[in-house]
Scaffold this active site. Structure first.
Site, PDB file in Angstrom:
ATOM      1  N   ASP A  20      82.738  60.133  57.308  1.00 48.03           N
ATOM      2  CA  ASP A  20      83.179  60.911  58.468  1.00 48.03           C
ATOM      3  C   ASP A  20      82.997  60.035  59.695  1.00 48.03           C
ATOM      4  OD1 ASP A  20      83.933  63.108  60.105  1.00 48.03           O
ATOM      5  OD2 ASP A  20      81.835  63.531  60.495  1.00 48.03           O
ATOM      6  N   SER A  21      83.612  60.441  60.778  1.00 49.90           N
ATOM      7  CA  SER A  21      83.403  59.725  62.036  1.00 49.90           C
ATOM      8  C   SER A  21      81.953  59.849  62.499  1.00 49.90           C
ATOM      9  CB  SER A  21      84.336  60.294  63.101  1.00 49.90           C
ATOM     10  OG  SER A  21      84.136  61.689  63.213  1.00 49.90           O
ATOM     11  N   TYR A  52      86.452  60.059  66.644  1.00 49.34           N
ATOM     12  CA  TYR A  52      87.747  59.497  66.276  1.00 49.34           C
ATOM     13  C   TYR A  52      88.882  60.347  66.899  1.00 49.34           C
ATOM     14  CZ  TYR A  52      85.818  56.684  62.312  1.00 49.34           C
ATOM     15  OH  TYR A  52      85.149  55.784  61.506  1.00 49.34           O
ATOM     16  N   GLY A  53      88.550  61.600  67.200  1.00 43.15           N
ATOM     17  CA  GLY A  53      89.583  62.606  67.497  1.00 43.15           C
ATOM     18  C   GLY A  53      90.467  62.318  68.688  1.00 43.15           C
ATOM     19  N   CYS A  83      86.378  63.571  57.217  1.00 44.54           N
ATOM     20  CA  CYS A  83      86.839  63.703  58.601  1.00 44.54           C
ATOM     21  C   CYS A  83      88.304  64.163  58.613  1.00 44.54           C
ATOM     22  CB  CYS A  83      86.705  62.338  59.267  1.00 44.54           C
ATOM     23  SG  CYS A  83      87.298  62.264  60.944  1.00 44.54           S
ATOM     24  N   ASN A  84      88.571  65.264  59.293  1.00 43.23           N
ATOM     25  CA  ASN A  84      89.960  65.756  59.358  1.00 43.23           C
ATOM     26  C   ASN A  84      90.870  64.762  60.052  1.00 43.23           C
ATOM     27  OD1 ASN A  84      90.322  69.042  58.831  1.00 43.23           O
ATOM     28  ND2 ASN A  84      88.230  68.349  59.133  1.00 43.23           N
ATOM     29  N   THR A  85      90.351  64.128  61.113  1.00 41.45           N
ATOM     30  CA  THR A  85      91.180  63.190  61.874  1.00 41.45           C
ATOM     31  C   THR A  85      91.558  62.000  60.993  1.00 41.45           C
ATOM     32  OG1 THR A  85      90.013  63.876  63.866  1.00 41.45           O
ATOM     33  CG2 THR A  85      91.248  61.829  63.991  1.00 41.45           C
ATOM     34  N   GLU A 162      77.816  69.554  69.042  1.00 48.08           N
ATOM     35  CA  GLU A 162      76.811  68.476  68.935  1.00 48.08           C
ATOM     36  C   GLU A 162      75.616  68.770  69.846  1.00 48.08           C
ATOM     37  OE1 GLU A 162      78.259  64.515  68.763  1.00 48.08           O
ATOM     38  OE2 GLU A 162      79.482  65.035  67.025  1.00 48.08           O
ATOM     39  N   CYS A 194      88.479  70.726  61.470  1.00 47.95           N
ATOM     40  CA  CYS A 194      87.583  69.681  61.988  1.00 47.95           C
ATOM     41  C   CYS A 194      86.233  69.879  61.310  1.00 47.95           C
ATOM     42  CB  CYS A 194      87.457  69.837  63.502  1.00 47.95           C
ATOM     43  SG  CYS A 194      86.171  68.826  64.252  1.00 47.95           S
ATOM     44  N   THR A 195      85.620  68.766  60.965  1.00 44.71           N
ATOM     45  CA  THR A 195      84.334  68.816  60.262  1.00 44.71           C
ATOM     46  C   THR A 195      83.302  69.720  60.931  1.00 44.71           C
ATOM     47  OG1 THR A 195      83.854  66.850  61.570  1.00 44.71           O
ATOM     48  CG2 THR A 195      84.351  66.525  59.244  1.00 44.71           C
ATOM     49  N   HIS A 196      83.328  69.729  62.277  1.00 47.13           N
ATOM     50  CA  HIS A 196      82.271  70.427  63.014  1.00 47.13           C
ATOM     51  C   HIS A 196      82.420  71.951  63.013  1.00 47.13           C
ATOM     52  CE1 HIS A 196      81.702  66.413  64.488  1.00 47.13           C
ATOM     53  NE2 HIS A 196      80.827  66.755  65.421  1.00 47.13           N
TER      54      HIS A 196
HETATM   55  N1  DGL Z   1      85.163  64.337  62.287  1.00 48.24           N
HETATM   56  C1  DGL Z   1      86.195  64.677  63.242  1.00 48.24           C
HETATM   57  C2  DGL Z   1      87.217  65.579  62.552  1.00 48.24           C
HETATM   58  O1  DGL Z   1      86.949  66.235  61.578  1.00 48.24           O
HETATM   59  C3  DGL Z   1      85.627  65.373  64.457  1.00 48.24           C
HETATM   60  C4  DGL Z   1      84.830  64.453  65.358  1.00 48.24           C
HETATM   61  C5  DGL Z   1      85.640  63.297  65.890  1.00 48.24           C
HETATM   62  O2  DGL Z   1      86.509  63.499  66.760  1.00 48.24           O
HETATM   63  O3  DGL Z   1      85.432  62.206  65.419  1.00 48.24           O
HETATM   64  O4  DGL Z   1      88.345  65.636  62.974  1.00 48.24           O
END
Ligand code: DGL
Length: 276
Positions: A20-21, A52-53, A83-85, A162, A194-196
């Protein structure tokens, strides 16, 4: 039979690589731990370069390759892009290039959304890069073209999560501002793209009410991993001796505490890996 048993034993020695990011992908690691307790999981969070987003597609792809290579060096038998991104922007290139199966979170999330919607109106929330990529729309339409998809970038939510502001008036206002336009369009299913966002599950559930289903790709992704491992004879399904090793590319860990608490996950000792 002997050969198969040997393959199974050696597969058990190899981890599932997850990246993940940052820390948010531990939502996916937690789902994998729950479903596949016999598997070793090696997780890398690219905390040195998160988020990363808001980054460009070229950069996200480059980062994804760099982290995937680190997982392959750990012997990963399969790579999960938590990570979704990165899933939206890099999974197809990773699949073309790497020798191990690569599973992202977009397709499992899209499949769950299509299964959940009754009105054929689905909302997707994600980072700017995920929403701009239209990856969820493509994945949903590949399964059912008549579903209408409303996507909303929610860039303020990651920093609030976060910060640990999971049950907070400010976060609730931001949620309302992002989600109300989609709710007004009559969505009955909302993808947490998104992971969060699974960490905000309660606040989101409270805002959308009982008639909108929340789809969290973490569990669906874990189910996909299970079926790919089984299909390829790579699973370590019998054991209970799996574990989770977390490595980060930067040692800052305040969000790690928030994630551990919310997920009920004990990550133990964290390794530091340098990248780039
Ligand atoms: N992990 C990213 C996602 O799932 C969220 C955090 C980021 O922007 O890196 O898209």
């Amino acid at each position: 039979m002997v050969e198969k048993a040997e393959i199974r034993r050696s597969s058990c020695a190899l981890p599932i690589g997850v990246f993940d990011s940052g820390i948010g992908g531990l939502t996916v690691a937690a789902a994998l731990r729950g479903l596949l307790p016999g598997e070793q999981i090696y997780y890398i969070g690219d905390t040195a370069r998160v988020p990363y987003g808001g980054k460009s597609a070229v950069t996200i792809e480059r980062y994804s390759f760099e982290i995937s290579r680190m997982l392959l060096e750990e012997g990963a038998k399969l790579i999960v892009v938590a990570c979704n991104t990165a899933s939206a922007l890099a999974v197809s290139r990773l699949r073309e290039t790497l020798d191990v199966p690569v599973i992202g979170v977009i397709e499992p999330g899209a499949a769950a959304a299509v299964a959940a919607t009754k009105t054929q109106r689905v909302g997707v929330m994600g980072t700017r890069a995920t929403v701009q990529s239209r990856a969820y729309e493509r994945a949903i339409h590949a399964l059912r073209p008549e579903v209408s998809v409303e996507a909303q970038a929610c860039p303020l939510l990651v920093p609030l999560i976060e910060e640990g502001w999971l049950d907070d008036g400010v976060t609730a206002q931001v949620i309302a501002r992002y989600l109300d336009p989609m709710l007004e369009k009559g969505i009955d299913t909302l993808v947490l793209g998104c992971t969060h966002y699974p960490l905000l599950y309660k606040a989101l559930e409270k805002h959308v009410g009982p008639f909108v289903r929340l789809v969290d790709s973490a569990r669906n992704c874990a189910l996909e991993v299970q079926s790919v491992l089984e299909a390829r004879g790579l699973s370590c399904a019998d054991g209970q001796n799996g574990g989770l090793q977390v490595a980060l590319t930067d040692p800052s860990t305040s969000f790690l505490k928030v994630a551990e608490q919310s997920l009920g996950l004990d990550v133990g000792e964290v390794r530091l890996r340098s990248v780039g």
